[in-house]
Design an enzyme around this catalytic site. Structure first.
Site, short mmCIF file in Angstrom:
data_model
loop_
_atom_site.label_atom_id
_atom_site.label_comp_id
_atom_site.label_asym_id
_atom_site.label_seq_id
_atom_site.Cartn_x
_atom_site.Cartn_y
_atom_site.Cartn_z
N ARG A 101 0.88 -1.18 0.00
CA ARG A 101 0.00 0.00 0.00
C ARG A 101 0.91 1.21 0.00
O ARG A 101 1.69 1.40 0.94
CB ARG A 101 -0.91 -0.02 1.24
CG ARG A 101 -1.65 1.27 1.44
CD ARG A 101 -2.76 1.17 2.48
NE ARG A 101 -3.90 0.44 1.94
CZ ARG A 101 -5.12 0.46 2.48
NH1 ARG A 101 -5.37 1.17 3.56
NH2 ARG A 101 -6.11 -0.22 1.93
N HIS A 128 -7.23 0.92 -6.43
CA HIS A 128 -7.43 0.00 -5.30
C HIS A 128 -8.08 -1.27 -5.86
O HIS A 128 -9.27 -1.55 -5.64
CB HIS A 128 -8.33 0.67 -4.25
CG HIS A 128 -8.30 0.00 -2.89
ND1 HIS A 128 -7.54 -1.11 -2.62
CD2 HIS A 128 -8.97 0.30 -1.74
CE1 HIS A 128 -7.73 -1.47 -1.36
NE2 HIS A 128 -8.60 -0.63 -0.81
N GLN A 131 -10.01 -3.92 -3.71
CA GLN A 131 -11.33 -3.43 -3.31
C GLN A 131 -12.34 -3.65 -4.43
O GLN A 131 -13.45 -4.16 -4.20
CB GLN A 131 -11.23 -1.94 -2.97
CG GLN A 131 -12.53 -1.32 -2.51
CD GLN A 131 -12.98 -1.86 -1.16
OE1 GLN A 131 -12.19 -1.86 -0.22
NE2 GLN A 131 -14.21 -2.31 -1.04
N ASP A 214 -17.35 6.95 -1.70
CA ASP A 214 -16.10 6.82 -0.94
C ASP A 214 -15.79 8.20 -0.35
O ASP A 214 -16.43 9.20 -0.73
CB ASP A 214 -14.97 6.35 -1.90
CG ASP A 214 -13.64 6.13 -1.18
OD1 ASP A 214 -13.63 6.01 0.08
OD2 ASP A 214 -12.59 6.10 -1.85
N CYS A 254 -16.52 1.53 0.33
CA CYS A 254 -15.36 0.66 0.59
C CYS A 254 -14.94 0.70 2.06
O CYS A 254 -14.27 -0.23 2.52
CB CYS A 254 -14.20 1.08 -0.29
SG CYS A 254 -13.73 2.81 -0.06
N ARG A 282 -13.72 -9.10 1.07
CA ARG A 282 -12.29 -8.83 0.83
C ARG A 282 -11.48 -10.09 1.13
O ARG A 282 -10.54 -10.44 0.42
CB ARG A 282 -11.80 -7.67 1.73
CG ARG A 282 -12.39 -6.31 1.43
CD ARG A 282 -11.91 -5.73 0.13
NE ARG A 282 -10.47 -5.62 0.07
CZ ARG A 282 -9.76 -4.59 0.53
NH1 ARG A 282 -10.38 -3.54 1.05
NH2 ARG A 282 -8.43 -4.55 0.42
N1 NVA Z 1 -10.04 6.54 -1.33
C1 NVA Z 1 -9.69 6.08 -0.03
C2 NVA Z 1 -9.91 4.60 0.07
C3 NVA Z 1 -9.60 3.99 1.40
C4 NVA Z 1 -9.79 2.51 1.42
C5 NVA Z 1 -8.25 6.44 0.28
O1 NVA Z 1 -7.40 6.30 -0.60
O2 NVA Z 1 -7.97 6.89 1.40
N1 CP Z 2 -11.39 -0.47 2.21
C1 CP Z 2 -10.13 -0.56 2.67
O1 CP Z 2 -9.17 -0.78 1.92
O2 CP Z 2 -10.01 -0.41 4.01
P1 CP Z 2 -8.63 -0.22 4.81
O3 CP Z 2 -8.08 1.13 4.39
O4 CP Z 2 -9.02 -0.25 6.24
O5 CP Z 2 -7.70 -1.31 4.43
#
Ligand code: NVA
Ligand code: CP
Length: 306
Positions: A101, A128, A131, A214, A254, A282
């Site tokens: 990540r 992502h 997801q 989101d 998500c 997931r």
């Molecule tokens: N768009 C959000 C998704 C988190 C799972 C982010 O990148 O923070």
């Molecule tokens: N939806 C998702 O990826 O959640 P986290 O950021 O908690 O991993």
């Protein structure tokens, strides 16, 4: 040749069908198939926080008989303590796969270039994909089809939106995206998808079977928070907006959610909300992905052979 999963673009329709079929089976069999990742160790490199992605990958790897090592940015300092190239080449000598990540999508691309082991995108600024896999699997579970559904994404044209746009095109899901001007998905993703992009949330939600949203401020955009809250204020998913959708329209997010911003508590807690099903899935879809990338000899004609 090793296979990475950096983007939904890395998969075709047959791959998605295989993953959905494996995930369905794994969900039914929970904990029965323990040994498919025997002797395999995975590095989970996380530059940003996570609940769902980290726990579902660690649990999924455990349930398949493998091991995971969590490495935060504080532990390894990608690009500061050490170069991406050096990290990728070192890890390739010890373990079987990297799940990362990152703030910048290019970090994943570079990890994949320099690692001789598969790299999985656990979220970047652009995509992502894990997801989106879980979300499409959840939609398939609920409707048993993609054809003929209207799927409306309301809000920021962000990483989650990009991956959903790519996935929707592959499975044939009619996706609409409503974002404020200047916050639409990136052109590269618009070109690769068949989603309709509009600036009016009502137009997107009109007659929708599923409404997805989101956060307005993604991880890494905290400095833009004040400005974003202003720009997005008419894009909240609330019951007033949902009057335009189909009566039993399902609600997706998500997570994590910022209740009172992109979605109201009433909506996210309502009986048509399937956000917890998405989160639950997931685990199953990522187990399917791990088997596809690391134990493919156990799959035949889209099914598990054991
Ligand atoms: N768009 C959000 C998704 C988190 C799972 C982010 O990148 O923070
Ligand atoms: N939806 C998702 O990826 O959640 P986290 O950021 O908690 O991993």
């Amino acid at each position: 040749m090793k296979k990475d999963f950096i983007s939904i673009k890395d998969l075709n329709k047959t791959d998605l069908e295989t993953l959905f079929s494996l995930a369905e089976r794994l969900k039914k069999l929970r904990l029965k198939h323990k040994r498919l990742l025997d002797n395999k160790v995975f590095a989970l490199i996380f530059e940003k926080p996570s609940l769902r992605t980290r726990v579902t990958f660690e649990t999924g790897i455990y349930e398949l008989g493998g091991n995971s090592i969590y490495l935060s940015q504080k532990d390894i300092g990608i690009g500061s303590r050490e170069t991406v190239k050096d990290i990728a080449q070192n890890l390739s000598k010890w373990i079987s796969g990297i799940i990362a990540r990152v703030f910048t999508h290019q970090t994943l691309v570079d990890l994949a270039i320099y690692a001789s082991i598969p790299v999985i995108n656990a979220l970047s600024d652009l995509e992502h994909p894990c997801q989106a896999l879980a979300d499409l699997f959840t939609i398939k579970e609920k409707f048993n089809k993609f054809d003929g559904l209207k799927f409306a994404y309301i809000g920021d044209g962000n990483n989650v939106c990009h991956s959903l746009m790519l996935g929707a095109k592959i499975v044939g899901l009619n996706m609409w995206v409503a974002s404020p001007k200047g916050y639409e998905p990136m052109n590269d993703y618009i070109k690769l998808s068949s989603a309709k992009i509009v600036n009016d949330p009502i137009e997107a939600v009109n007659n929708a079977n599923v409404v997805y949203t989101d956060v307005w401020v993604s991880m890494g955009q905290e400095e833009e928070r004040k400005q974003r809250l202003k720009v997005f204020k008419n894009f909240q998913v609330n019951f007033k907006l949902l009057k335009h959708a189909k009566p039993n329209c399902l609600i997706m997010h998500c997570l994590p959610a910022h209740r009172g911003e992109e979605i109201t508590s009433e909506v996210i807690d309502s009986q048509n909300s399937i956000v917890i099903d998405q989160a639950a899935n997931r685990l199953h879809i990522q187990k399917a992905l791990l088997i596809k990338l690391f134990a493919p000899s156990n799959i035949k004609s889209k099914q598990l052979t054991i």
